[in-house]
Design a protein around this motif. Structure first.
Motif, PDB file in Angstrom:
ATOM      1  N   ARG A   1       0.737  -1.000   0.114  1.00  0.00           N
ATOM      2  CA  ARG A   1      -0.245   0.332   0.180  1.00  0.00           C
ATOM      3  C   ARG A   1       0.871   0.920  -0.057  1.00  0.00           C
ATOM      4  O   ARG A   1       2.085   1.449   0.408  1.00  0.00           O
ATOM      5  N   VAL A   2       0.349   2.418  -0.557  1.00  0.00           N
ATOM      6  CA  VAL A   2       0.836   3.505  -1.076  1.00  0.00           C
ATOM      7  C   VAL A   2       0.532   4.600  -0.610  1.00  0.00           C
ATOM      8  O   VAL A   2      -1.018   4.823  -1.045  1.00  0.00           O
ATOM      9  N   LEU A   3       0.704   5.682   0.267  1.00  0.00           N
ATOM     10  CA  LEU A   3      -0.176   6.628   0.950  1.00  0.00           C
ATOM     11  C   LEU A   3       0.928   8.338   0.247  1.00  0.00           C
ATOM     12  O   LEU A   3       1.744   8.063   0.810  1.00  0.00           O
ATOM     13  N   SER A   4       0.033   8.586  -0.674  1.00  0.00           N
ATOM     14  CA  SER A   4       0.523  10.032  -1.104  1.00  0.00           C
ATOM     15  C   SER A   4      -0.145  11.266  -1.277  1.00  0.00           C
ATOM     16  O   SER A   4      -1.211  11.435  -1.240  1.00  0.00           O
ATOM     17  N   GLY A   5       0.262  12.372  -0.507  1.00  0.00           N
ATOM     18  CA  GLY A   5      -0.831  13.677  -0.629  1.00  0.00           C
ATOM     19  C   GLY A   5      -0.005  15.017  -1.583  1.00  0.00           C
ATOM     20  O   GLY A   5       0.775  14.921  -1.604  1.00  0.00           O
TER      21      GLY A   5
ATOM     22  N   LEU B   1       5.171  21.781 -14.251  1.00  0.00           N
ATOM     23  CA  LEU B   1       5.228  20.374 -15.036  1.00  0.00           C
ATOM     24  C   LEU B   1       6.447  20.168 -13.577  1.00  0.00           C
ATOM     25  O   LEU B   1       6.292  18.454 -13.921  1.00  0.00           O
ATOM     26  N   GLY B   2       6.815  20.207 -12.919  1.00  0.00           N
ATOM     27  CA  GLY B   2       7.502  19.982 -11.728  1.00  0.00           C
ATOM     28  C   GLY B   2       6.464  19.037 -11.002  1.00  0.00           C
ATOM     29  O   GLY B   2       7.100  17.533 -11.064  1.00  0.00           O
ATOM     30  N   ASN B   3       5.527  19.188 -10.405  1.00  0.00           N
ATOM     31  CA  ASN B   3       4.843  18.438 -10.306  1.00  0.00           C
ATOM     32  C   ASN B   3       4.662  17.728 -10.627  1.00  0.00           C
ATOM     33  O   ASN B   3       4.428  16.360  -9.934  1.00  0.00           O
ATOM     34  N   TYR B   4       3.904  17.692 -12.034  1.00  0.00           N
ATOM     35  CA  TYR B   4       3.763  16.594 -12.829  1.00  0.00           C
ATOM     36  C   TYR B   4       4.863  15.752 -12.565  1.00  0.00           C
ATOM     37  O   TYR B   4       4.869  14.632 -12.869  1.00  0.00           O
ATOM     38  N   LEU B   5       6.263  15.900 -13.331  1.00  0.00           N
ATOM     39  CA  LEU B   5       6.797  15.173 -13.793  1.00  0.00           C
ATOM     40  C   LEU B   5       7.700  14.526 -12.228  1.00  0.00           C
ATOM     41  O   LEU B   5       8.750  13.522 -12.467  1.00  0.00           O
ATOM     42  N   GLY B   6       8.179  15.188 -11.445  1.00  0.00           N
ATOM     43  CA  GLY B   6       8.212  14.896 -10.448  1.00  0.00           C
ATOM     44  C   GLY B   6       7.659  13.674  -9.420  1.00  0.00           C
ATOM     45  O   GLY B   6       7.785  13.471  -8.351  1.00  0.00           O
ATOM     46  N   ALA B   7       6.360  13.994  -9.355  1.00  0.00           N
ATOM     47  CA  ALA B   7       5.405  12.841  -7.820  1.00  0.00           C
ATOM     48  C   ALA B   7       4.187  13.117  -8.964  1.00  0.00           C
ATOM     49  O   ALA B   7       4.245  11.732  -8.959  1.00  0.00           O
ATOM     50  N   ILE B   8       3.734  13.325  -9.578  1.00  0.00           N
ATOM     51  CA  ILE B   8       1.609  12.778  -9.738  1.00  0.00           C
ATOM     52  C   ILE B   8       2.019  11.340 -10.827  1.00  0.00           C
ATOM     53  O   ILE B   8       1.981  10.575 -11.235  1.00  0.00           O
ATOM     54  N   ARG B   9       2.631  11.629 -12.294  1.00  0.00           N
ATOM     55  CA  ARG B   9       3.661  10.824 -13.147  1.00  0.00           C
ATOM     56  C   ARG B   9       3.918   9.445 -12.619  1.00  0.00           C
ATOM     57  O   ARG B   9       3.985   8.557 -12.366  1.00  0.00           O
ATOM     58  N   GLN B  10       4.443   9.405 -11.282  1.00  0.00           N
ATOM     59  CA  GLN B  10       4.943   8.549 -10.438  1.00  0.00           C
ATOM     60  C   GLN B  10       3.455   8.100  -9.661  1.00  0.00           C
ATOM     61  O   GLN B  10       3.417   6.296  -9.905  1.00  0.00           O
ATOM     62  N   TRP B  11       2.671   8.921  -9.555  1.00  0.00           N
ATOM     63  CA  TRP B  11       1.104   8.135  -8.771  1.00  0.00           C
ATOM     64  C   TRP B  11       0.995   7.110  -9.551  1.00  0.00           C
ATOM     65  O   TRP B  11       0.228   5.897  -9.809  1.00  0.00           O
ATOM     66  N   VAL B  12       0.456   7.855 -10.800  1.00  0.00           N
ATOM     67  CA  VAL B  12       0.011   7.146 -11.815  1.00  0.00           C
ATOM     68  C   VAL B  12       0.535   6.377 -12.343  1.00  0.00           C
ATOM     69  O   VAL B  12      -0.241   4.557 -12.366  1.00  0.00           O
ATOM     70  N   ALA B  13       2.198   5.565 -12.169  1.00  0.00           N
ATOM     71  CA  ALA B  13       2.756   4.552 -12.586  1.00  0.00           C
ATOM     72  C   ALA B  13       2.242   3.600 -11.223  1.00  0.00           C
ATOM     73  O   ALA B  13       1.950   1.852 -11.649  1.00  0.00           O
TER      74      ALA B  13
ATOM     75  N   PHE C   1      -3.362   5.140  -2.566  1.00  0.00           N
ATOM     76  CA  PHE C   1      -4.102   5.920  -1.797  1.00  0.00           C
ATOM     77  C   PHE C   1      -3.569   7.755  -2.100  1.00  0.00           C
ATOM     78  O   PHE C   1      -2.816   7.552  -1.796  1.00  0.00           O
ATOM     79  N   TYR C   2      -4.229   8.309  -2.833  1.00  0.00           N
ATOM     80  CA  TYR C   2      -3.951   9.751  -2.951  1.00  0.00           C
ATOM     81  C   TYR C   2      -4.982  10.881  -2.525  1.00  0.00           C
ATOM     82  O   TYR C   2      -5.593  10.999  -2.872  1.00  0.00           O
ATOM     83  N   CYS C   3      -4.027  11.992  -1.883  1.00  0.00           N
ATOM     84  CA  CYS C   3      -5.262  12.356  -1.047  1.00  0.00           C
ATOM     85  C   CYS C   3      -4.612  14.259  -1.806  1.00  0.00           C
ATOM     86  O   CYS C   3      -4.013  14.084  -1.725  1.00  0.00           O
ATOM     87  N   VAL C   4      -6.403  14.816  -1.551  1.00  0.00           N
ATOM     88  CA  VAL C   4      -5.561  16.115  -2.026  1.00  0.00           C
ATOM     89  C   VAL C   4      -6.026  17.000  -0.292  1.00  0.00           C
ATOM     90  O   VAL C   4      -6.433  17.089   0.223  1.00  0.00           O
TER      91      VAL C   4
END
Ligand code: ADP
Ligand code: NA
Length: 328
Positions: free
Chosen positions: A5-9, A19-31, A39-42
């Motif tokens: 299990r993974v949690l990230s916010g 672009l930094g948020n996407y390439l540094g974090a969100i892209r990995q969330w997707v993968a 589990f991903y939260c705002v």
């Protein structure tokens, strides 16, 4: 079923992710949706540790969720939710605050940085206890892994210490989370100052996912480049060009070596023009998708309510066990 299990916010503190948020974090969330129980939260609770505007926060929370969906978070695979809709977060946080030492919390370097140069009465207690709420965010879901950047390492250490302390005093209750070091995370730098990371503070150096594509392309074309004219990846001597190559590579899947070859003998202008187009091609459909989520607020609310319900099923179990052990 028994995927780790993974949690990230992510905080809803800007009008758009960059672009930094996407390439540094969100892209990995997707993968990670493929390989982990995610589990991903705002994290809107974290967004009120500093002064904020309520209507703007509400808006940014929705837009953040819409962006995550548009970028590929699949609500059927990942549990996507808004933190304030799961009351167990602040409930567990209180217990964790009572586990944390004042000195221990005082040593958090992010708090020291953020509170420096301010009168202490202008700094909220929430900003001080922020890492404890973050610990609760993670521990509620019994997360095995937390994708973290360098700046969050100390907070994850605190989370582990608090979990361990609770477990040894009251019996094994929490999973000790580990840092998940993601491969191929691109650290993206500011287009105007390629020695600083791309962040919200300097508009001309930041490509926002939701900005006018023409403006985004122009920012890329106006990016600071380096002396010399060769297009080679050399972070030491050519931070500007290297940053452009990382972005290019991350968005297209072409290797940096292949890009160097393709641009052999060509100038910075060509690279920037082409990368501008790559960025436009990336953000244009994302924006259309975000718009379609925002155009149907009832559907978006329903989707987030479902996510919160799924999150609560897990969180409530952890909280009940915690309260029972504490003596409530
Ligand atoms: P910011 O740094 O712009 O304030 P956040 O701190 O909210 O953004 O970061 C959200 C996520 O995006 C974090 O996982 C962070 O590590 C990642 N991130 C932010 N900026 C960059 C960047 N320039 N390059 C790579 N990853 C980044
Ligand atoms: Na940050």
């Amino acid at each position: 079923q028994s995927l780790p299990r993974v949690l990230s916010g992510i905080q809803p503190t800007a009008d758009s992710f960059h672009l930094g948020n996407y390439l540094g974090a969100i892209r990995q969330w997707v993968a990670m949706q493929e390989t982990h129980d995610t589990f991903y939260c705002v994290v809107d609770l974290h967004a009120i540790t500093v002064e904020h505007d309520p209507e703007l926060l509400r808006q940014r929370t929705r837009v953040s969720a819409a962006q995550l969906l548009a970028l590929g978070i699949d609500p059927d695979r990942a549990t996507l939710f808004v933190q304030s809709q799961v009351p167990e977060h602040p409930q567990l946080s209180w217990v964790m605050e009572c586990m944390a030492g004042f000195g221990e919390a005082s040593r958090m370097t992010q708090f020291k940085d953020k509170s420096a140069r301010q009168a202490l009465d202008r700094v909220s207690v929430g900003l001080f206890t922020y890492p404890v709420l973050q610990a609760a965010d993670i521990l509620l879901y019994q997360a095995n892994f937390v994708p973290v950047g360098e700046d969050q390492r100390q907070h994850l250490e605190l989370t582990r210490d608090l979990a361990q302390r609770f477990n040894s005093r009251f019996g094994r209750t929490f999973t000790l989370p580990e840092a998940y070091i993601v491969k191929d995370t691109a650290k993206i730098f500011d287009l105007q100052d390629p020695t600083a990371k791309m962040s919200k503070s300097v508009p001309a150096g930041v490509v926002e996912l939701l900005e006018d594509p023409k403006k985004a392309a122009k920012k890329i074309r106006s990016a600071v480049t380096d002396t010399g004219r060769e297009i080679v990846y050399d972070t030491e001597n050519k931070p500007g060009v290297s940053n452009l190559l990382s972005i290019y590579s991350a968005l297209t899947g072409k290797s940096v070596a292949d890009l160097e070859k393709a641009y052999d003998g060509r100038g910075y202008g060509d690279l920037k023009k082409d990368l501008g187009e790559v960025v436009v091609d990336f953000i244009t459909p994302v924006q259309a998708s975000v718009r379609s989520y925002l155009d149907d607020p009832a559907e978006l609310d329903k989707l987030l309510a479902k996510g919160a319900e799924r999150a609560r099923a897990v969180a409530a179990k952890t909280l009940a066990q915690t309260y029972e052990r504490v003596g409530f």
